[in-house]
Design a protein around this motif. Structure first.
Motif: not given
Length: 611
Positions: A75-85, A95-108
């Motif tokens: 979920x993003x800052x307004x409770x809408x679904x988005x993607x984490x990688x 095998x080691x976890x390095x990092x993750x990032x969350x990108x904002x959804x396109x819809x306004x």
């Protein structure tokens, strides 16, 4: 369990000759300098020696490579679904976890959308995020496995090729669906053509007389660029790889981005972007009438540190909230009362409306106004009460969002409720506005991107006094670059947002092109922002002039300001911080193409500001 004597003997053997000799002579009163001499003769313990050997041979080990990508819906800052990688790498055979990032959804976030439209947008967003998760866990996981996370160019090339392939497949499917729909429509038309035939002598184009002349004069709005379902996976993966490359290289992300932009040649000094802090979100709230000032932003002066600037913005914000709670205390400002028109208006001016008890998704207070001068009066009063002066101790920026104001039936902008102005009249209004209030140093989207002639006029008239910035025209970064040119109206700079299929390499290439063409770059956060603070590192590493993060409220906004403060502290500590500057572009001094209008504008009209 070994007996005590044997255990002590084994310990002495493991300790080595240096420790054994040191303990013996220390017991017999050997001076400290003798112990120092022994340390020099036997500098390493066996464990230390093994560590040094391990460090030496690790230099020849295989570089970390990507072994797994994990995509998930969050979920993003307004409770809408988005993607984490998430990025996993093979580091020294583990095998080691390095990092993750969350990108904002396109819809306004639509402010006054119909319920049916909102439901459709939510369904489209959900489908897009689900498709992006599938792309990351399936196709991209296979394509990127075995690549080095530090090779950003190669990764982005593969991501771009995959996106192009998916876009072409989507077009083919749409083409087939359109052909099938056309066949069905043709069959239905042939069946009922006799029933719908026009009577003899009846003019079919009669309804066309209702179209106004102004509507045919203004350029029509460009069609909305469709967003490929699943494109979040491209941008999210590219940014996650960049973060992984920085982690593997043991450097901050902003330094990693700076190295990528400057071909691994790190600049000796770096400039922090100036923050555009949103103070007010001016919604269309009855009975408020003002429409063309969507956001009011504070811009601290360059002579202040970022920390000092943020503290000053917070002081103004607190004073502003106090004034909104007691609107009767707002007094007339000398600058606003100087003009003849201002004296007449201020005499009977209503007090500013009470602020609503809610915070916008931009992290600022929501309120409304009847006129622009009412808004500026409140801002000046808040600063004066703190002993500050607009234009010296603080500057203003206004997001006009003109593309939301156009009434296509009238062919004019509705700047106030019931008050309309043509594109040319908008230019005159802005010229008088900036000349009258020079503390406004930035106008974002003062016109639609389709009004290119008026963009040229306003740049020639105000480019040396104010930043004229395009945000709506720069939504799709992949469409901006065309043959070493920027596909935007003539402007001082653009707001870039990291969304959808945007890749880190795209930002690097585009900001380099903007720098070469004397445009300023602004990294902006989208409406549905997440708590990921990578946007700030991108802005610093790319050398953006400004960063537009919203207000000083809501966790997803404040975490980015905190990251900016941390970077300032780190750069100052390492003596890498360079002071920013405010330099405007004098467009009128540049040579103009033959098809563009003259730089000379007619004198502004006297009554063009909204009452």
């Amino acid at each position: 369990m070994e007996p005590g004597g044997r255990r002590l003997e084994r310990r002495r053997q493991l300790m080595g000759p240096r420790q054994e000799a040191a303990e013996y002579y220390r017991g017999h009163g050997v001076p400290q300098r003798m112990e120092d001499a022994l340390n020099a003769l036997f500098p390493l313990r066996p464990a230390d020696l093994y560590g040094e050997l391990a460090n030496y041979f690790s230099k020849f080990s295989k570089a970390p490579v990507i072994c797994k990508l994990v995509g998930r819906k969050v979920l993003d800052g307004v409770g809408q679904p988005t993607l984490e990688v998430e990025i996993y790498c093979t580091v020294k055979n583990y095998e080691k976890r390095i990092c993750s990032t969350v990108i904002s959804s396109h819809s306004q976030i639509p402010e006054d959308a119909l319920p049916g439209t909102t439901e459709a947008d939510e369904k489209e967003r959900m489908d897009s995020v689900n498709t992006a998760v599938e792309w990351v866990n399936d196709s991209l996981n296979t394509l990127l496995r075995g690549l080095e996370p530090t090779d950003q160019c190669k990764v982005d090339k593969i991501l771009g090729e995959y996106y192009t392939k998916q876009a072409e497949e989507k077009k083919e499917i749409q083409k087939q669906e359109e052909e099938e729909a056309a066949e069905v429509t043709l069959a239905l038309t042939s069946c009922i053509s006799s029933a719908t035939a026009l009577p003899v002598g009846k003019k079919a184009a009669k309804t066309g007389k209702k179209v106004s002349v102004a509507e045919s004069v203004i350029p029509p709005a460009e069609p909305i660029e469709s967003v490929l379902r699943g494109s979040l996976a491209i941008g999210g993966t590219s940014l996650a790889i960049a973060k992984a490359g920085a982690t593997i290289s043991h450097i901050p992300l902003y330094l990693h981005i700076a190295l990528l932009k400057h071909d691994q040649d790190l600049p000796k000094e770096m400039t922090l972007p100036l923050p555009m802090v949103t103070l007010l979100n001016c919604e269309k709230i009855p009975p408020a009438k003002l429409k063309f000032a969507k956001e009011v932003m504070l811009i601290p002066p360059v002579q202040l540190s970022l920390k000092q600037g943020i503290e000053r913005v917070l002081d103004i914000q607190k004073e502003l909230m106090r004034l909104l709670e007691s609107p009767g205390k707002v007094q007339s400002s000398p600058q606003l009362a100087d003009s003849k028109k201002g004296k007449a208006q201020n005499a009977g001016k209503k007090a500013p409306p009470r602020a609503l008890k809610r915070i916008s998704h931009l992290g600022c207070l929501i309120t409304g106004y009847d006129s622009l001068e009412q808004l500026l009066l409140l801002m000046q009063t808040a600063c004066s009460n703190l002993g500050l002066e607009l234009g010296t101790d603080m500057y203003l920026g206004i997001n006009c969002a003109a593309h939301e104001l156009m009434d296509y039936g009238k062919g004019k902008y509705e700047i106030l409720t019931g008050t309309f102005k043509s594109p040319d009249e908008m230019v005159d209004m802005y010229v008088e506005l900036i000349n009258k209030f020079p503390f406004i140093i930035a106008l974002i989207d003062p016109l639609r991107k389709e009004d290119r002639e008026q963009w040229n006029n306003i740049c020639c008239a105000l480019g040396s006094k104010c930043y004229l910035i395009a945000e709506d025209a720069a939504t799709h970064i992949s469409k901006l670059k065309t043959d070493q040119n920027i596909n935007t109206p003539r402007c001082s700079g653009v707001v870039l947002k990291y969304i959808n299929q945007t890749k880190v390499s795209d930002l690097i290439e585009l900001t380099g092109l903007l720098d070469g063409q004397r445009h300023i770059t602004i990294l902006g956060s989208p409406d549905g922002e997440s708590s990921d603070d990578s946007l700030v590192d991108l802005a610093v590493g790319l050398g953006a002039r400004f960063v537009k993060l919203g207000g000083l409220s809501r966790g997803e906004r404040v975490t980015k300001y905190n990251r900016l403060l941390a970077i300032e502290e780190e750069l100052a500590k390492n003596s890498r911080l360079r002071e920013a500057n405010l330099e405007f572009v004098a467009f009128a001094e540049e040579s103009q193409p033959e098809e563009e209008p003259s730089d000379v504008l007619p004198p502004p009209k006297q009554d063009v500001l909204p009452p």
